[in-house]
Scaffold this active site. Structure first.
Site, PDB file in Angstrom:
ATOM      1  N   ASP A 199       9.270   0.339  -7.142  1.00 49.10           N
ATOM      2  CA  ASP A 199       8.775   1.087  -6.315  1.00 49.10           C
ATOM      3  C   ASP A 199       8.769   1.956  -4.580  1.00 49.10           C
ATOM      4  O   ASP A 199       7.904   2.136  -3.806  1.00 49.10           O
ATOM      5  CB  ASP A 199       6.895   0.697  -6.541  1.00 49.10           C
ATOM      6  CG  ASP A 199       6.862   0.226  -7.882  1.00 49.10           C
ATOM      7  OD1 ASP A 199       6.617   1.086  -8.446  1.00 49.10           O
ATOM      8  OD2 ASP A 199       6.461  -0.473  -7.895  1.00 49.10           O
ATOM      9  N   ASP A 223       6.397   3.399  -0.385  1.00 50.81           N
ATOM     10  CA  ASP A 223       4.801   2.651  -1.410  1.00 50.81           C
ATOM     11  C   ASP A 223       3.876   2.686  -0.770  1.00 50.81           C
ATOM     12  O   ASP A 223       3.717   3.051   0.374  1.00 50.81           O
ATOM     13  CB  ASP A 223       5.132   2.285  -2.331  1.00 50.81           C
ATOM     14  CG  ASP A 223       4.351   2.387  -3.105  1.00 50.81           C
ATOM     15  OD1 ASP A 223       2.853   3.476  -3.301  1.00 50.81           O
ATOM     16  OD2 ASP A 223       3.795   1.802  -4.239  1.00 50.81           O
ATOM     17  N   ASP A 227       1.904  -4.327  -1.308  1.00 49.44           N
ATOM     18  CA  ASP A 227       0.984  -4.947  -2.873  1.00 49.44           C
ATOM     19  C   ASP A 227       1.065  -6.439  -3.333  1.00 49.44           C
ATOM     20  O   ASP A 227       1.747  -6.176  -3.811  1.00 49.44           O
ATOM     21  CB  ASP A 227       1.976  -3.383  -3.920  1.00 49.44           C
ATOM     22  CG  ASP A 227       1.350  -2.115  -2.977  1.00 49.44           C
ATOM     23  OD1 ASP A 227       0.933  -1.955  -2.126  1.00 49.44           O
ATOM     24  OD2 ASP A 227       1.569  -0.863  -4.053  1.00 49.44           O
ATOM     25  N   ARG A 279      -6.254   1.831   3.068  1.00 54.05           N
ATOM     26  CA  ARG A 279      -5.791   0.938   1.712  1.00 54.05           C
ATOM     27  C   ARG A 279      -5.342  -0.294   3.020  1.00 54.05           C
ATOM     28  O   ARG A 279      -4.493  -0.753   3.308  1.00 54.05           O
ATOM     29  CB  ARG A 279      -4.769   1.073   1.502  1.00 54.05           C
ATOM     30  CG  ARG A 279      -4.718   2.441   0.111  1.00 54.05           C
ATOM     31  CD  ARG A 279      -3.776   2.333  -0.869  1.00 54.05           C
ATOM     32  NE  ARG A 279      -3.861   3.613  -1.515  1.00 54.05           N
ATOM     33  CZ  ARG A 279      -3.301   3.271  -2.801  1.00 54.05           C
ATOM     34  NH1 ARG A 279      -2.200   2.924  -3.166  1.00 54.05           N
ATOM     35  NH2 ARG A 279      -3.240   4.358  -4.038  1.00 54.05           N
TER      36      ARG A 279
END
Length: 401
Positions: A199, A223, A227, A279
């Site tokens: 990713d 990305d 995460d 985010r």
């Protein structure tokens, strides 16, 4: 008094130009001047004045022999990832070679160390830039400890923790991470795994547990910077400095993946700096404690989510952008008002600056916030000092880090 004397000597040796010479000075006034100068010039000098209220740093950074006592770091974690011991109970492995060989990693490379079966505390012989050819698939019970060197993971795929446990990632520059191609890569000395295209995250935690990411500097990845997905839990992300990235941190794989409903993640003492979009984090399903972070920039929003996450924002400092359209800290995704107003989002003791505001929601059931509470918060007025050392530290052997 002993600590004050040591601190004074270190400062005089390392930064003599900051104090004007005088034939006679009161010792206590000298110490006060030293402490003030260190606090004011922390990011330039890279040295730390103990006792600012950061429990992780106060646990180990006051030790001038930190280099000989590296593994004591494993006893300093806080939050949901506090039991991550990494390679504490194993040998020290030294990285001497920045090259990468995904299929047949050679001794001395980072990949050779992280795929071993036994616990290892991984350090670096000298400064280096490591450009990986494939995702760095970490095995359980590993610590990557960059203290005392300037180590960059950059320019290729980066770090992935997949279905592994007890991992510490500390003191790395992680930036400009790219998507990797598909192919086989070693994930243990005796096993190779087929990997599809990656990713492009800085750090991916996929189905992992007891993972602690601390004092890293992250920016500009393909990305996300970090995460945490697919049922990962018992995670702490602390003392990191994040800049120049749009979608910073995703906690929860997708709105359809309910396996993240028991996720517990602590986001503490981080500095969310310039050039960030949103985010910080974006959450789904689980329980998230966002505590004592410094938000000095965001272009769209700071904390968001969907799929009914429980978010406990506590003791943070939110400085809204001058843009009048993006003052709101929170963002509710993919839901009607009747739905998101049931989600449990709470702000407690947050400092709102330049018009910042947090939109709370939910009934606020105490049992839900108990699952999203992982540590005691300090007053938000202390956040600048608590987070002033966020990111990679400039540790020098024989001195306070």
């Amino acid at each position: 008094m002993a600590f004050s004397f040591i601190l004074m000597l270190q400062f005089l040796l390392l930064a003599p130009t900051l104090i004007s010479p005088s034939p006679v000075q009161d010792p206590e006034s000298v110490v006060q001047e030293v402490q003030k100068s260190i606090n004011e010039q922390r990011r330039n000098l890279g040295f730390y004045s103990c006792g600012t209220g950061n429990p992780i740093d106060d646990c180990w950074r006051c030790d001038p022999n930190w280099e000989r006592n590296r593994k004591s770091l494993a006893d300093c974690a806080i939050g949901f990832g506090k039991n991550a011991i990494g390679g504490r109970d194993g040998k020290v492995y030294m990285v001497t070679d920045p090259n990468d060989h995904p299929l047949n990693p050679e001794p001395g490379t980072l990949r050779f160390g992280v795929i071993q079966e036994e616990p290892l505390w991984i350090i670096f012989k000298h400064d280096m830039v490591i450009k990986l050819d494939m995702d760095l698939l970490m095995n359980s019970y590993k610590t990557i400890d960059g203290r005392g060197t300037n180590v960059h993971i950059a320019g290729g795929p980066c770090i992935k923790v997949q279905h592994k446990t007890n991992i510490i990632i500390h003191g790395l520059h992680i930036h400009d991470c790219k998507r990797g191609g598909s192919g086989y890569v070693s994930d243990s000395p005796s096993h190779r795994r087929w990997r599809s295209r990656s990713d492009g995250d800085g750090v991916t935690i996929f189905g992992g547990s007891h993972v602690w990411v601390d004092h890293c500097s992250l920016s500009n990845c393909y990305d996300g910077l970090i995460d945490v997905v697919h049922g990962s839990t018992a995670i702490t992300i602390s003392n990191n400095y994040m800049t120049h990235h749009n979608k910073v941190m995703l906690l929860g794989h997708s709105d359809s993946y309910k396996g993240d409903k028991n996720m517990q993640v602590t986001i503490a003492f981080n500095h969310f700096g310039e050039g960030l979009g949103g985010r910080m984090p974006r959450c789904r399903y689980g329980y998230f404690h966002v505590v004592n972070n410094d938000y000095t920039h965001w272009q769209h929003y700071a904390i968001g989510g969907s799929s009914s996450p429980t978010i406990f924002s506590q003791g943070n400092r939110f400085l809204a952008p001058d843009d009048e359209y993006h003052k709101e800290v929170t963002k509710h995704f993919r839901s009607s008002d009747s739905m998101w107003k049931k989600w449990n989002w709470r702000s407690e003791g947050d400092l709102m600056l330049n018009g910042a505001f947090f939109t709370p929601s939910g009934a606020g059931a105490s049992s839900m916030y108990d699952k999203a509470s992982s540590m005691a918060a300090r007053p938000p007025t202390l956040v600048p000092s608590i987070t002033e050392g966020a990111g990679v530290l400039r540790c020098v052997k024989g001195y306070l880090c």
